[in-house]
Design a protein around this motif. Structure first.
Motif, PDB file in Angstrom:
ATOM      1  N   CYS A 180      42.260  37.743   3.468  1.00  0.00           N
ATOM      2  CA  CYS A 180      42.555  36.568   4.292  1.00  0.00           C
ATOM      3  C   CYS A 180      42.680  35.309   3.432  1.00  0.00           C
ATOM      4  O   CYS A 180      43.532  34.451   3.689  1.00  0.00           O
ATOM      5  N   GLY A 181      41.845  35.194   2.395  1.00  0.00           N
ATOM      6  CA  GLY A 181      41.932  34.051   1.498  1.00  0.00           C
ATOM      7  C   GLY A 181      43.246  34.012   0.749  1.00  0.00           C
ATOM      8  O   GLY A 181      43.853  32.940   0.581  1.00  0.00           O
ATOM      9  N   PHE A 182      43.713  35.173   0.293  1.00  0.00           N
ATOM     10  CA  PHE A 182      45.002  35.250  -0.411  1.00  0.00           C
ATOM     11  C   PHE A 182      46.142  34.804   0.508  1.00  0.00           C
ATOM     12  O   PHE A 182      47.018  34.034   0.097  1.00  0.00           O
ATOM     13  N   VAL A 183      46.127  35.246   1.747  1.00  0.00           N
ATOM     14  CA  VAL A 183      47.167  34.870   2.708  1.00  0.00           C
ATOM     15  C   VAL A 183      47.148  33.360   2.945  1.00  0.00           C
ATOM     16  O   VAL A 183      48.196  32.698   2.982  1.00  0.00           O
ATOM     17  N   ALA A 184      45.956  32.771   3.082  1.00  0.00           N
ATOM     18  CA  ALA A 184      45.841  31.329   3.330  1.00  0.00           C
ATOM     19  C   ALA A 184      46.398  30.512   2.171  1.00  0.00           C
ATOM     20  O   ALA A 184      47.147  29.539   2.372  1.00  0.00           O
ATOM     21  N   VAL A 185      46.064  30.889   0.929  1.00  0.00           N
ATOM     22  CA  VAL A 185      46.547  30.148  -0.242  1.00  0.00           C
ATOM     23  C   VAL A 185      48.065  30.276  -0.374  1.00  0.00           C
ATOM     24  O   VAL A 185      48.766  29.305  -0.695  1.00  0.00           O
ATOM     25  N   THR A 186      48.593  31.459  -0.106  1.00  0.00           N
ATOM     26  CA  THR A 186      50.042  31.659  -0.168  1.00  0.00           C
ATOM     27  C   THR A 186      50.761  30.783   0.853  1.00  0.00           C
ATOM     28  O   THR A 186      51.783  30.153   0.546  1.00  0.00           O
ATOM     29  N   CYS A 187      50.228  30.722   2.060  1.00  0.00           N
ATOM     30  CA  CYS A 187      50.843  29.886   3.099  1.00  0.00           C
ATOM     31  C   CYS A 187      50.758  28.401   2.753  1.00  0.00           C
ATOM     32  O   CYS A 187      51.653  27.614   3.088  1.00  0.00           O
ATOM     33  N   LEU A 188      49.691  28.003   2.048  1.00  0.00           N
ATOM     34  CA  LEU A 188      49.562  26.603   1.630  1.00  0.00           C
ATOM     35  C   LEU A 188      50.680  26.202   0.675  1.00  0.00           C
ATOM     36  O   LEU A 188      51.131  25.049   0.683  1.00  0.00           O
TER      37      LEU A 188
END
Length: 453
Positions: free
Chosen positions: A336-344
């Motif tokens: 979930c953290g990887f997805v959040a940083v990518t979307c940022l």
């Protein structure tokens, strides 16, 4: 031995497992106060903005913060060993002395005379780096040692989660107060002086900790009866344990990249976004109203983010129980953290539409980071020798600090050249390597402890 009030069984189904009928046990109350004083850093949400206000580039800021982490790196692991042998209580008290010197120096930047700005700031951050090196791992080791001495090791996630929540709530309160103060005074120095006052309180608090919490190695040295396994063999057996390397590497990648994103580049993200709407962080004299409210919005953002961080920390024990397996829980949070940083990274392409979605992603990433940390520490606690806790936690923090120190100057150069979008893109790429070290959830599962699908 610990006082009777602190040795009583905390597994009862009272309002809190860490309370007596008359309130918190004395030791647990001190743990909460430590979390509060350590995080009453009124200047933290505005430090990078302060550097930008001093006309420093992202490259210069990256070099400064990388230098601070380098100081921490050089002393991180030795300080953990020192804490285990000299005494964790003493080491943690000393860290507050270094914090105080750092904050006073930063507040007095305008009084530096002929000393070059970069050299002055480097000196101040040197003291802060020394404080970080003395702190990391030591207080968590104190709490874990306390739980062991009262036969409550299974409550590690709950205790660490609750004290981390207190830390985040304190940071949130400091952020909103700092935003109000900066908006009213338009002077950063008061933020640093108030932070120094809180650090002084933390120093005196640590002096009230009982000597029994100095650590097993300290007590063994005092009695000259250390008959445990040799240090080298203890570390060797730890590295041979299944899953230890994967736990460590995944944690280092996750914590280093979320720290870079949340601690060092959230403030520039907000500054650039607010400027697009005509709002200044510290407005010139004569400017008032919404246009002069930038510091207040930054403080409010940090207040909400720290509140959510506290919520995430309190949620950690519940999520761990729901997941049924600590490895499974850590894997899910990492993804979930990887997805959040990518979307940022995508949000930063155009902050006119990406500012508010980006804020929501930062809030979510904050929850994940604070939900994950207590689960990680309690998981690692099952893999390390009890007498070497501060050393092992400092080792993890040491490698994490090396990663941050090496990346900050590079990311600063990239931000100057390509904008803030480069920051999130680099963090996402580095996080992607963590999938190589996914934890085997089945290795911790039991017949009644299966991970959810």
């Amino acid at each position: 031995m610990l006082a009777g009030a602190d040795k009583r069984d905390l597994n009862s189904h009272n309002h809190s497992q860490f309370e007596t009928p008359t309130g918190l046990t004395p030791i647990i109350a001190r743990f909460y106060l430590y979390s509060i004083f350590k995080n009453l850093r009124f200047s933290d949400p505005f430090l990078i903005l302060y550097f930008l206000d001093l006309r420093l580039s992202y490259t210069e800021i990256g070099l400064l913060m990388g230098f601070q982490h380098l100081i921490t790196v050089l002393l991180e692991f030795p300080s953990g060993i020192l804490a285990d042998s000299w005494g964790r209580r003493r080491a943690t008290a000393l860290c507050f002395v270094f914090y105080t010197l750092s904050f006073i120096g930063l507040g007095a930047t305008d009084l530096r005379g002929v000393i070059p700005l970069f050299a002055w700031l480097s000196g101040c951050l040197t003291f802060f780096g020394l404080g970080e090196a003395m702190r990391t791992g030591s207080h968590k080791a104190i709490m874990l040692d306390y739980l062991d001495s009262t036969s409550q090791a299974e409550l590690a996630t709950q205790l660490i989660g609750r004290t981390r929540a207190a830390s985040k709530y304190s940071s949130g309160a400091a952020a909103i107060c700092g935003g109000i103060l900066l908006t009213a005074t338009r002077d950063y120095s008061w933020l640093f002086y108030l932070s120094a006052a809180a650090a002084i309180c933390g120093f005196f608090l640590m002096l009230t900790y009982p000597r029994e919490l100095e650590g097993d190695a300290f007590r063994a040295r005092q009695s000259q009866a250390d008959k445990g396994e040799p240090k080298v063999e203890g570390f060797r057996s730890m590295w041979r344990q299944s899953g230890f390397l994967a736990i460590l590497v995944q944690s280092i990648l996750f914590e280093s990249q979320t720290k870079i994103a949340l601690k060092y580049f959230t403030q520039p993200f907000l500054k650039v976004g607010l400027q697009l709407f005509g709002v200044a962080i510290v407005a010139p004299l004569g400017v008032s109203g919404i246009a002069a409210s930038g510091a207040l919005w930054v403080g409010l953002s940090e207040f909400v983010r720290d509140g959510l961080g506290g919520f995430g920390a309190r949620l950690s024990a519940t999520y761990e129980q729901w997941a049924g397996n600590r490895f499974f829980a850590l894997n899910q949070i990492f993804t979930c953290g990887f997805v959040a940083v990518t979307c940022l990274a995508f949000c930063n392409w155009n902050l006119q539409w990406g500012l508010f979605p980006g804020l929501l992603l930062l809030f979510g990433l904050t929850i994940l980071q604070n939900m994950r940390r207590p689960i990680f520490v309690s998981t690692l606690n099952t893999k390390m020798p009890k007498t070497r806790r501060a050393s092992v936690l400092s080792l993890e923090s040491f490698i994490r600090a090396v990663t941050v120190a090496a990346l900050l100057p590079v990311i600063g150069i990239a931000a100057d050249a390509f904008g803030l979008v480069a920051v999130w893109a680099i963090c996402a790429v580095i996080l992607s390597f963590g999938f190589i070290f996914r934890l085997d959830a089945n290795s911790l599962a039991t017949p009644t402890d299966e991970p959810h699908a």
